[in-house]
Design an enzyme around this catalytic site. Structure first.
Site, PDB file in Angstrom:
ATOM      1  N   GLU A   1     -18.533 -74.628 -36.281  1.00  0.00           N
ATOM      2  CA  GLU A   1     -18.827 -74.858 -34.861  1.00  0.00           C
ATOM      3  C   GLU A   1     -19.733 -76.095 -34.783  1.00  0.00           C
ATOM      4  O   GLU A   1     -20.821 -76.099 -35.367  1.00  0.00           O
ATOM      5  CB  GLU A   1     -19.535 -73.647 -34.255  1.00  0.00           C
ATOM      6  CG  GLU A   1     -18.656 -72.413 -34.164  1.00  0.00           C
ATOM      7  CD  GLU A   1     -19.391 -71.189 -33.600  1.00  0.00           C
ATOM      8  OE1 GLU A   1     -18.731 -70.332 -33.006  1.00  0.00           O
ATOM      9  OE2 GLU A   1     -20.626 -71.091 -33.764  1.00  0.00           O
TER      10      GLU A   1
ATOM     11  N   ASN B   1     -20.447 -65.810 -32.383  1.00  0.00           N
ATOM     12  CA  ASN B   1     -21.421 -64.720 -32.299  1.00  0.00           C
ATOM     13  C   ASN B   1     -21.566 -64.170 -30.888  1.00  0.00           C
ATOM     14  O   ASN B   1     -22.104 -63.095 -30.680  1.00  0.00           O
ATOM     15  CB  ASN B   1     -22.786 -65.158 -32.844  1.00  0.00           C
ATOM     16  CG  ASN B   1     -22.806 -65.082 -34.362  1.00  0.00           C
ATOM     17  OD1 ASN B   1     -22.004 -64.372 -34.968  1.00  0.00           O
ATOM     18  ND2 ASN B   1     -23.703 -65.825 -34.981  1.00  0.00           N
TER      19      ASN B   1
ATOM     20  N   SER C   1     -27.781 -70.364 -36.709  1.00  0.00           N
ATOM     21  CA  SER C   1     -26.763 -69.537 -36.057  1.00  0.00           C
ATOM     22  C   SER C   1     -27.275 -68.949 -34.757  1.00  0.00           C
ATOM     23  O   SER C   1     -26.491 -68.420 -33.978  1.00  0.00           O
ATOM     24  CB  SER C   1     -26.300 -68.426 -37.000  1.00  0.00           C
ATOM     25  OG  SER C   1     -27.390 -67.764 -37.545  1.00  0.00           O
TER      26      SER C   1
ATOM     27  N   HIS D   1     -22.432 -75.549 -37.623  1.00  0.00           N
ATOM     28  CA  HIS D   1     -22.568 -74.119 -37.949  1.00  0.00           C
ATOM     29  C   HIS D   1     -21.412 -73.649 -38.818  1.00  0.00           C
ATOM     30  O   HIS D   1     -20.289 -73.485 -38.340  1.00  0.00           O
ATOM     31  CB  HIS D   1     -22.639 -73.305 -36.644  1.00  0.00           C
ATOM     32  CG  HIS D   1     -22.898 -71.854 -36.856  1.00  0.00           C
ATOM     33  ND1 HIS D   1     -22.344 -70.869 -36.078  1.00  0.00           N
ATOM     34  CD2 HIS D   1     -23.646 -71.206 -37.791  1.00  0.00           C
ATOM     35  CE1 HIS D   1     -22.755 -69.687 -36.509  1.00  0.00           C
ATOM     36  NE2 HIS D   1     -23.542 -69.869 -37.544  1.00  0.00           N
TER      37      HIS D   1
HETATM   38  P1  NAI Z   1     -31.396 -68.320 -47.574  1.00  0.00           P
HETATM   39  O1  NAI Z   1     -32.627 -67.520 -47.408  1.00  0.00           O
HETATM   40  O2  NAI Z   1     -30.349 -67.883 -48.553  1.00  0.00           O
HETATM   41  O3  NAI Z   1     -31.816 -69.821 -47.976  1.00  0.00           O
HETATM   42  C1  NAI Z   1     -32.786 -70.567 -47.303  1.00  0.00           C
HETATM   43  C2  NAI Z   1     -33.398 -71.561 -48.301  1.00  0.00           C
HETATM   44  O4  NAI Z   1     -34.202 -72.452 -47.576  1.00  0.00           O
HETATM   45  C3  NAI Z   1     -34.282 -70.915 -49.349  1.00  0.00           C
HETATM   46  O5  NAI Z   1     -33.856 -71.308 -50.638  1.00  0.00           O
HETATM   47  C4  NAI Z   1     -35.672 -71.419 -49.013  1.00  0.00           C
HETATM   48  O6  NAI Z   1     -36.473 -71.641 -50.171  1.00  0.00           O
HETATM   49  C5  NAI Z   1     -35.366 -72.736 -48.333  1.00  0.00           C
HETATM   50  N1  NAI Z   1     -36.417 -73.194 -47.423  1.00  0.00           N
HETATM   51  C6  NAI Z   1     -37.136 -72.458 -46.541  1.00  0.00           C
HETATM   52  N2  NAI Z   1     -37.955 -73.264 -45.832  1.00  0.00           N
HETATM   53  C7  NAI Z   1     -37.723 -74.546 -46.269  1.00  0.00           C
HETATM   54  C8  NAI Z   1     -38.229 -75.812 -45.895  1.00  0.00           C
HETATM   55  N3  NAI Z   1     -39.155 -75.942 -44.951  1.00  0.00           N
HETATM   56  N4  NAI Z   1     -37.754 -76.899 -46.539  1.00  0.00           N
HETATM   57  C9  NAI Z   1     -36.825 -76.785 -47.515  1.00  0.00           C
HETATM   58  N5  NAI Z   1     -36.310 -75.601 -47.916  1.00  0.00           N
HETATM   59  C10 NAI Z   1     -36.745 -74.491 -47.283  1.00  0.00           C
HETATM   60  O7  NAI Z   1     -30.790 -68.483 -46.127  1.00  0.00           O
HETATM   61  P2  NAI Z   1     -29.268 -68.742 -45.695  1.00  0.00           P
HETATM   62  O8  NAI Z   1     -28.582 -67.443 -45.531  1.00  0.00           O
HETATM   63  O9  NAI Z   1     -28.678 -69.758 -46.600  1.00  0.00           O
HETATM   64  O10 NAI Z   1     -29.460 -69.341 -44.227  1.00  0.00           O
HETATM   65  C11 NAI Z   1     -29.911 -70.648 -44.007  1.00  0.00           C
HETATM   66  C12 NAI Z   1     -29.658 -71.036 -42.571  1.00  0.00           C
HETATM   67  O11 NAI Z   1     -28.265 -70.906 -42.271  1.00  0.00           O
HETATM   68  C13 NAI Z   1     -30.398 -70.209 -41.521  1.00  0.00           C
HETATM   69  O12 NAI Z   1     -30.727 -71.044 -40.439  1.00  0.00           O
HETATM   70  C14 NAI Z   1     -29.335 -69.194 -41.117  1.00  0.00           C
HETATM   71  O13 NAI Z   1     -29.556 -68.668 -39.834  1.00  0.00           O
HETATM   72  C15 NAI Z   1     -28.090 -70.048 -41.147  1.00  0.00           C
HETATM   73  N6  NAI Z   1     -26.847 -69.328 -41.301  1.00  0.00           N
HETATM   74  C16 NAI Z   1     -26.748 -68.280 -42.176  1.00  0.00           C
HETATM   75  C17 NAI Z   1     -25.541 -67.617 -42.328  1.00  0.00           C
HETATM   76  C18 NAI Z   1     -25.416 -66.479 -43.290  1.00  0.00           C
HETATM   77  O14 NAI Z   1     -24.430 -65.724 -43.204  1.00  0.00           O
HETATM   78  N7  NAI Z   1     -26.339 -66.308 -44.227  1.00  0.00           N
HETATM   79  C19 NAI Z   1     -24.340 -67.997 -41.562  1.00  0.00           C
HETATM   80  C20 NAI Z   1     -24.534 -69.167 -40.730  1.00  0.00           C
HETATM   81  C21 NAI Z   1     -25.751 -69.763 -40.587  1.00  0.00           C
END
Ligand code: NAI
Length: 536
Positions: free
Chosen positions: A156, A194, A123, A144
């Site tokens: 997006e 954003n 994001s 996105h």
């Molecule tokens: P989260 O922390 O809930 O999940 C991330 C997951 O990725 C975790 O389960 C972790 O173990 C895993 N992980 C970390 N490094 C890894 C790797 N090298 N290989 C495989 N798995 C790995 O995070 P969330 O909220 O799901 O966000 C994920 C992505 O989505 C980020 O880039 C975030 O910026 C983006 N995003 C998040 C939003 C939100 O509202 N939470 C909205 C839009 C985008």
């Protein structure tokens, strides 16, 4: 171009909140999904959470038991990263860190076929930067999604500098095949939502900082008058002030400290205090146990509303020359008609007359809507304070009203009056709007009031994004409606209010504050000069 065939495999890397949601929508849409995470327990949890969510939809009769079982059967845990090798599309939703994402994509490139599309759900990181070290950077695009993914329609689709247009189009078409509403955008800080949403929060902070009203009152005006689902403070309480502050800081720094995106010291203090909103039990409002223990901060929980005032017998409205230069304000007539209809329905005699100053006025001259009620002149805000406008017009009893999404149906109206205004004149205007069925809320006399300055700044930001080729006007409007539930796209709103009115408001804010923050987008000026609109 077309969506990926349903017999192709989609891999999702990262099984947290976003990855699980993305896997769910892809599986429901008919694709075989492989889900990977460095923590196998996260994959297991995601698959069982998705199954529970889908089963709930069966009990609500939103999907059939057969479709539910088929979708769950299409979900597979990938034990190692190599298990995703046969995928046609890999969507990455891991930790928000450039180096970690680059390392993952570099490894993926050694595993997948050359025609496999790589997508990132980042994001805030440049899609161009994530792709930069790939062997084939053209195959990577941003995809996105918004949280919660199964409920939020917007995707997006982000093109970095090297992204192949055909890749972006396939991602777009595939998102549409998943039931989403995709829009194309260029990789720029904040992408569309954003970035364009920043003024919704920032103008709220400005209003609070200048003591226009307390948070609950600003929230009520933005909801009941502006038609937003939530006001800025209740929304930031929901998002979390730490998260919202960090997004604002990241956009501000990514645009090299453009004053348009300046974070608020008030929000920094909220974060310093640990008053993060719902998740900490306390933000602008109190939640959970804290609701019992603590008093609300900054704001009374009840929004301000004026005490009942007598109904005036008579009001006239007119289209009057304003004191500033510019083109005619097309919105004035629509506003006047909607308000006049409400006033007439309440039994007040309403006459529509041309003011002496307007008679014989050249077409295209600056005009501003005015009601006259018991000696008070009542205007739609144009970005000047009421006090300034009273002085400019040499009319002390000046009262301003804020923009409403729909003057015919709004529950609330916000008023502010000049410092010179006689209390009786102000009160007769309060009585006027109350008679028309509005709850009247008073804002202190800040330029541009609440809804108008927010909408003008949202439209300004969206216009700049369009002007800079980040997205089309319709993409900007769809993004804000589908990504953050705005009641109307900012550019459609500018069309409805009148481009001239928006430019006037911004110019007056820029002049009044003397800040570059309110500089007018060149595209708004161009539309004003060529008489165009954003949408036909
Ligand atoms: P989260 O922390 O809930 O999940 C991330 C997951 O990725 C975790 O389960 C972790 O173990 C895993 N992980 C970390 N490094 C890894 C790797 N090298 N290989 C495989 N798995 C790995 O995070 P969330 O909220 O799901 O966000 C994920 C992505 O989505 C980020 O880039 C975030 O910026 C983006 N995003 C998040 C939003 C939100 O509202 N939470 C909205 C839009 C985008």
């Amino acid at each position: 171009m077309a969506a990926l065939d349903k017999d192709r495999v989609v891999a999702v890397i990262g099984s947290g909140a976003m990855g699980a949601g993305i896997a769910q929508v892809a599986a429901v849409a008919g694709y075989t999904v492989k889900l990977y995470d460095t923590r196998p327990e996260a994959v297991a949890k995601a698959i069982s959470d998705i199954a529970a969510a889908l089963n709930k939809l069966v009990t609500k009769e939103r999907i059939s038991a057969v479709d539910c079982a088929a979708a769950i059967a299409r979900l597979h845990a990938a034990v190692t990263l190599a298990d995703v090798a046969g995928a046609a599309l890999v969507v990455e939703a891991i930790v928000e860190n450039l180096d970690v994402k680059r390392k993952l994509f570099a490894e993926l490139e050694t595993l997948v076929a050359d025609d496999c599309i790589l997508a990132t759900n980042t994001s805030s990181i440049s899609v161009t930067a994530i792709a930069a070290q790939l062997r084939v950077p053209a195959r990577l695009a941003g995809m996105h999604f918004f949280n919660p993914v199964p409920l939020m329609a917007l995707v997006e689709v982000i093109s970095g500098l090297a992204t192949d247009a055909a890749v972006a189009q396939t991602v777009y078409d595939t998102a549409a095949a998943w039931g989403k509403n995709p829009v194309h955008a260029k990789s720029t800080p904040g992408f569309i939502v954003n970035r364009v949403a920043r003024p919704f929060y920032a103008e709220g902070w400005r209003l609070l900082n200048e003591q226009a009203a307390d948070a609950a009152t600003v929230d009520a005006v933005m909801r009941d008058c502006g038609g937003f689902r939530m006001g800025p403070f209740e929304l930031m309480d929901l998002i979390g002030h730490d998260v919202n502050f960090s997004v604002t800081q990241s956009v501000f720094s990514a645009y090299f400290n453009d004053p348009r995106f300046t974070p608020s010291v008030l929000q920094q203090e909220m974060v310093n205090a640990g008053f993060l909103g719902r998740k900490s039990g306390r933000g602008f409002y109190s939640y959970g146990d804290a609701a019992v223990a603590g008093a609300p901060l900054h704001s009374a929980l009840q929004p301000q509303a004026e005490a009942p005032q007598p109904k005036p017998e008579y009001v006239s409205y007119t289209v009057e020359p304003g004191a500033i230069g510019g083109a005619s304000h097309a919105a004035g007539g629509v506003v006047a008609d909607a308000l006049a209809a409400r006033l007439r329905a309440s039994g007040i005699a309403v006459s529509h007359r041309k003011s002496p100053e307007t008679r014989g006025h050249a077409a295209g001259a600056d005009e501003a809507l005015a009601f006259h009620c018991n000696g008070a002149a009542v205007f739609l805000t144009d970005g000047r304070s009421a006090t300034q406008r009273a002085r400019d017009n040499n009319h002390p009893d000046t009262v301003l009203f804020d923009l409403a999404l729909d003057f015919g149906s709004a529950k609330r109206i916000a008023l502010s009056c000049s410092d010179q205004c006689a209390p009786a004149a102000y009160q007769s205007v309060v009585g006027l709007f109350q008679a028309a069925g509005f709850v009247v809320t008073r804002l202190d006399d800040v330029p541009g009031m609440a809804v108008m300055r927010t909408v003008a700044m949202l439209a300004n930001e969206a216009a700049d994004a369009v002007n800079q080729g980040v997205c089309s006007a319709s993409a900007a409007d769809i993004a804000m409606q589908k990504g953050v539930n705005y009641p109307r796209g900012p550019l459609a709103w500018a069309d409805a209010v009148g481009i001239a009115q928006i430019v006037t408001v911004l110019s007056n804010l820029a002049a009044g504050y003397g800040e570059d923050r309110y500089r007018v987008s060149p595209l708004l000026r161009r539309k004003l000069a060529n008489g165009g609109r954003f949408h036909d």
